[in-house]
Motif scaffolding. Sequence first.
Motif, PDB file in Angstrom:
ATOM      1  N   HIS A  49     -13.963 -35.378 -34.467  1.00 16.95           N
ATOM      2  CA  HIS A  49     -13.713 -36.120 -33.233  1.00 16.95           C
ATOM      3  C   HIS A  49     -14.888 -36.029 -32.259  1.00 16.95           C
ATOM      4  O   HIS A  49     -15.303 -37.043 -31.680  1.00 16.95           O
ATOM      5  CB  HIS A  49     -12.428 -35.615 -32.572  1.00 16.95           C
ATOM      6  CG  HIS A  49     -11.194 -36.026 -33.304  1.00 16.95           C
ATOM      7  ND1 HIS A  49     -10.703 -37.310 -33.285  1.00 16.95           N
ATOM      8  CD2 HIS A  49     -10.351 -35.327 -34.116  1.00 16.95           C
ATOM      9  CE1 HIS A  49      -9.612 -37.396 -34.019  1.00 16.95           C
ATOM     10  NE2 HIS A  49      -9.375 -36.196 -34.537  1.00 16.95           N
ATOM     11  N   SER A  50     -15.437 -34.827 -32.065  1.00 15.37           N
ATOM     12  CA  SER A  50     -16.517 -34.667 -31.102  1.00 15.37           C
ATOM     13  C   SER A  50     -17.754 -35.462 -31.516  1.00 15.37           C
ATOM     14  O   SER A  50     -18.402 -36.107 -30.687  1.00 15.37           O
ATOM     15  CB  SER A  50     -16.877 -33.183 -30.941  1.00 15.37           C
ATOM     16  OG  SER A  50     -17.801 -33.006 -29.885  1.00 15.37           O
ATOM     17  N   ASN A  51     -18.085 -35.431 -32.807  1.00 10.19           N
ATOM     18  CA  ASN A  51     -19.252 -36.171 -33.286  1.00 10.19           C
ATOM     19  C   ASN A  51     -19.015 -37.678 -33.262  1.00 10.19           C
ATOM     20  O   ASN A  51     -19.922 -38.461 -32.957  1.00 10.19           O
ATOM     21  CB  ASN A  51     -19.624 -35.720 -34.697  1.00 10.19           C
ATOM     22  CG  ASN A  51     -20.184 -34.308 -34.731  1.00 10.19           C
ATOM     23  OD1 ASN A  51     -20.599 -33.773 -33.710  1.00 10.19           O
ATOM     24  ND2 ASN A  51     -20.166 -33.689 -35.900  1.00 10.19           N
ATOM     25  N   LYS A  52     -17.791 -38.087 -33.601  1.00 10.52           N
ATOM     26  CA  LYS A  52     -17.453 -39.510 -33.618  1.00 10.52           C
ATOM     27  C   LYS A  52     -17.597 -40.108 -32.221  1.00 10.52           C
ATOM     28  O   LYS A  52     -18.047 -41.256 -32.060  1.00 10.52           O
ATOM     29  CB  LYS A  52     -16.020 -39.677 -34.113  1.00 10.52           C
ATOM     30  CG  LYS A  52     -15.636 -41.099 -34.483  1.00 10.52           C
ATOM     31  CD  LYS A  52     -16.005 -41.408 -35.902  1.00 10.52           C
ATOM     32  CE  LYS A  52     -15.395 -42.724 -36.353  1.00 10.52           C
ATOM     33  NZ  LYS A  52     -15.863 -43.093 -37.713  1.00 10.52           N
ATOM     34  N   ILE A  53     -17.231 -39.346 -31.202  1.00  7.81           N
ATOM     35  CA  ILE A  53     -17.366 -39.818 -29.823  1.00  7.81           C
ATOM     36  C   ILE A  53     -18.815 -40.149 -29.504  1.00  7.81           C
ATOM     37  O   ILE A  53     -19.111 -41.060 -28.731  1.00  7.81           O
ATOM     38  CB  ILE A  53     -16.814 -38.748 -28.838  1.00  7.81           C
ATOM     39  CG1 ILE A  53     -15.285 -38.701 -28.915  1.00  7.81           C
ATOM     40  CG2 ILE A  53     -17.258 -39.034 -27.401  1.00  7.81           C
ATOM     41  CD1 ILE A  53     -14.666 -37.567 -28.137  1.00  7.81           C
ATOM     42  N   GLU A  54     -19.739 -39.414 -30.132  1.00  5.86           N
ATOM     43  CA  GLU A  54     -21.165 -39.635 -29.874  1.00  5.86           C
ATOM     44  C   GLU A  54     -21.789 -40.629 -30.850  1.00  5.86           C
ATOM     45  O   GLU A  54     -23.008 -40.762 -30.915  1.00  5.86           O
ATOM     46  CB  GLU A  54     -21.914 -38.301 -29.944  1.00  5.86           C
ATOM     47  CG  GLU A  54     -21.419 -37.260 -28.961  1.00  5.86           C
ATOM     48  CD  GLU A  54     -21.445 -37.730 -27.522  1.00  5.86           C
ATOM     49  OE1 GLU A  54     -22.371 -38.502 -27.164  1.00  5.86           O
ATOM     50  OE2 GLU A  54     -20.540 -37.339 -26.750  1.00  5.86           O
ATOM     51  N   VAL A  83     -26.909 -37.287 -39.937  1.00  2.00           N
ATOM     52  CA  VAL A  83     -26.678 -36.280 -40.972  1.00  2.00           C
ATOM     53  C   VAL A  83     -27.070 -34.898 -40.464  1.00  2.00           C
ATOM     54  O   VAL A  83     -26.317 -33.930 -40.585  1.00  2.00           O
ATOM     55  CB  VAL A  83     -27.463 -36.607 -42.260  1.00  2.00           C
ATOM     56  CG1 VAL A  83     -27.344 -35.464 -43.265  1.00  2.00           C
ATOM     57  CG2 VAL A  83     -26.974 -37.912 -42.870  1.00  2.00           C
ATOM     58  N   GLN A  84     -28.268 -34.819 -39.865  1.00  5.62           N
ATOM     59  CA  GLN A  84     -28.760 -33.521 -39.426  1.00  5.62           C
ATOM     60  C   GLN A  84     -27.914 -32.948 -38.296  1.00  5.62           C
ATOM     61  O   GLN A  84     -27.583 -31.756 -38.295  1.00  5.62           O
ATOM     62  CB  GLN A  84     -30.216 -33.641 -38.964  1.00  5.62           C
ATOM     63  CG  GLN A  84     -30.897 -32.309 -38.726  1.00  5.62           C
ATOM     64  CD  GLN A  84     -31.006 -31.481 -39.994  1.00  5.62           C
ATOM     65  OE1 GLN A  84     -31.608 -31.911 -40.973  1.00  5.62           O
ATOM     66  NE2 GLN A  84     -30.429 -30.281 -39.978  1.00  5.62           N
ATOM     67  N   GLU A  85     -27.539 -33.775 -37.338  1.00  3.37           N
ATOM     68  CA  GLU A  85     -26.727 -33.294 -36.222  1.00  3.37           C
ATOM     69  C   GLU A  85     -25.325 -32.889 -36.683  1.00  3.37           C
ATOM     70  O   GLU A  85     -24.733 -31.952 -36.135  1.00  3.37           O
ATOM     71  CB  GLU A  85     -26.638 -34.368 -35.134  1.00  3.37           C
ATOM     72  CG  GLU A  85     -27.941 -34.543 -34.356  1.00  3.37           C
ATOM     73  CD  GLU A  85     -27.872 -35.656 -33.328  1.00  3.37           C
ATOM     74  OE1 GLU A  85     -26.746 -36.120 -33.024  1.00  3.37           O
ATOM     75  OE2 GLU A  85     -28.932 -36.072 -32.835  1.00  3.37           O
ATOM     76  N   ALA A 138     -30.478 -25.686 -29.194  1.00  2.41           N
ATOM     77  CA  ALA A 138     -31.529 -25.608 -30.219  1.00  2.41           C
ATOM     78  C   ALA A 138     -30.923 -25.719 -31.610  1.00  2.41           C
ATOM     79  O   ALA A 138     -31.481 -26.392 -32.494  1.00  2.41           O
ATOM     80  CB  ALA A 138     -32.305 -24.299 -30.080  1.00  2.41           C
ATOM     81  N   ARG A 139     -29.776 -25.081 -31.823  1.00  4.27           N
ATOM     82  CA  ARG A 139     -29.098 -25.155 -33.123  1.00  4.27           C
ATOM     83  C   ARG A 139     -28.606 -26.574 -33.389  1.00  4.27           C
ATOM     84  O   ARG A 139     -28.692 -27.076 -34.523  1.00  4.27           O
ATOM     85  CB  ARG A 139     -27.915 -24.185 -33.160  1.00  4.27           C
ATOM     86  CG  ARG A 139     -28.315 -22.706 -33.182  1.00  4.27           C
ATOM     87  CD  ARG A 139     -27.109 -21.810 -32.957  1.00  4.27           C
ATOM     88  NE  ARG A 139     -27.492 -20.420 -32.799  1.00  4.27           N
ATOM     89  CZ  ARG A 139     -27.524 -19.521 -33.786  1.00  4.27           C
ATOM     90  NH1 ARG A 139     -27.156 -19.879 -35.011  1.00  4.27           N
ATOM     91  NH2 ARG A 139     -27.888 -18.282 -33.572  1.00  4.27           N
ATOM     92  N   LEU A 140     -28.061 -27.219 -32.359  1.00  2.75           N
ATOM     93  CA  LEU A 140     -27.522 -28.571 -32.517  1.00  2.75           C
ATOM     94  C   LEU A 140     -28.615 -29.590 -32.835  1.00  2.75           C
ATOM     95  O   LEU A 140     -28.396 -30.534 -33.606  1.00  2.75           O
ATOM     96  CB  LEU A 140     -26.769 -28.985 -31.250  1.00  2.75           C
ATOM     97  CG  LEU A 140     -26.113 -30.371 -31.255  1.00  2.75           C
ATOM     98  CD1 LEU A 140     -25.025 -30.449 -32.330  1.00  2.75           C
ATOM     99  CD2 LEU A 140     -25.515 -30.689 -29.880  1.00  2.75           C
ATOM    100  N   MET A 141     -29.787 -29.404 -32.253  1.00  2.00           N
ATOM    101  CA  MET A 141     -30.853 -30.393 -32.378  1.00  2.00           C
ATOM    102  C   MET A 141     -31.924 -30.044 -33.407  1.00  2.00           C
ATOM    103  O   MET A 141     -32.909 -30.758 -33.545  1.00  2.00           O
ATOM    104  CB  MET A 141     -31.529 -30.578 -31.004  1.00  2.00           C
ATOM    105  CG  MET A 141     -30.627 -31.206 -29.975  1.00  2.00           C
ATOM    106  SD  MET A 141     -30.121 -32.869 -30.497  1.00  2.00           S
ATOM    107  CE  MET A 141     -28.833 -33.236 -29.305  1.00  2.00           C
ATOM    108  N   LEU A 142     -31.721 -28.965 -34.152  1.00  2.00           N
ATOM    109  CA  LEU A 142     -32.716 -28.527 -35.131  1.00  2.00           C
ATOM    110  C   LEU A 142     -33.050 -29.656 -36.118  1.00  2.00           C
ATOM    111  O   LEU A 142     -32.158 -30.268 -36.715  1.00  2.00           O
ATOM    112  CB  LEU A 142     -32.190 -27.312 -35.893  1.00  2.00           C
ATOM    113  CG  LEU A 142     -33.136 -26.726 -36.949  1.00  2.00           C
ATOM    114  CD1 LEU A 142     -34.382 -26.136 -36.286  1.00  2.00           C
ATOM    115  CD2 LEU A 142     -32.416 -25.670 -37.775  1.00  2.00           C
TER     116      LEU A 142
END
Length: 235
Positions: A30-35, A62-64, A93-97
């Motif tokens: 859900h959180s990723n789908k919102i974005e 894919v990476q996120e 930093a972990r989210l955007m690696l």
Amino acid sequence: MNKNFIDALLQTKDFKNSLYSILKHNFLYHSNKIEGSTFTTEALALLLDKNVVTGKHTLDDVQETVNSSYVFDRIVETLGKKIDDQFLKDLHARLMLNTTMHQRGYAGIYKTIPNMIIGTKAKVAQPFEVQSKLDELLQWYYHLDTVTLKDISEFHYRFELIHPFQDGNGRIGRFLMLKQMLENNLPVKIVSWDSEDLYRESLNLCDIGHYDPLTKYLESLEDFKVEYKMLWDLN
């Protein structure tokens, strides 16, 4: 913290179709789908369970999505740890690696370019205001005697209004909400993408000192702990 529920999460971390994996899948989907993530619930399950990517997705998506799985683990591993600058920057930093934001040097640092919340008229903090406003927000939060869903609504709204990172603020903000709900033995509410319009509208209707719209929205959502109580009891 509700040690029974937290213990059940930790004990089932390495098992498929467990309390931990179901909470993780539901929250991330859900959180990723919102974005704007294009992962279906089935494709996300394959990625989380078997490390297999199916469907058409951008490399960043894919990476996120992969990264968000590790951020979720980090949230659970650090329950009880205070939110501070180091913690926030580490999550980001972990989210955007290995994403475009990472390549551009924006991962794990506060924003350097003014940004905005698309679809709202909210006036977000300027880069030079981020540190002082975050300090004020965290000082307020950690001086609360008890934390309620209304307090979490206030924290979330104020955090999003600061919009401290160049990108990824919504996801980080929702990760923090999850952390706060778990730590304070509150109902676990997952902001769902199918009620995304209501979520954004509730944020639009909030203002400093007035957080009832977001609180009412969160209260209207299913409580994960109740929805999966049988699974929780079995674990």
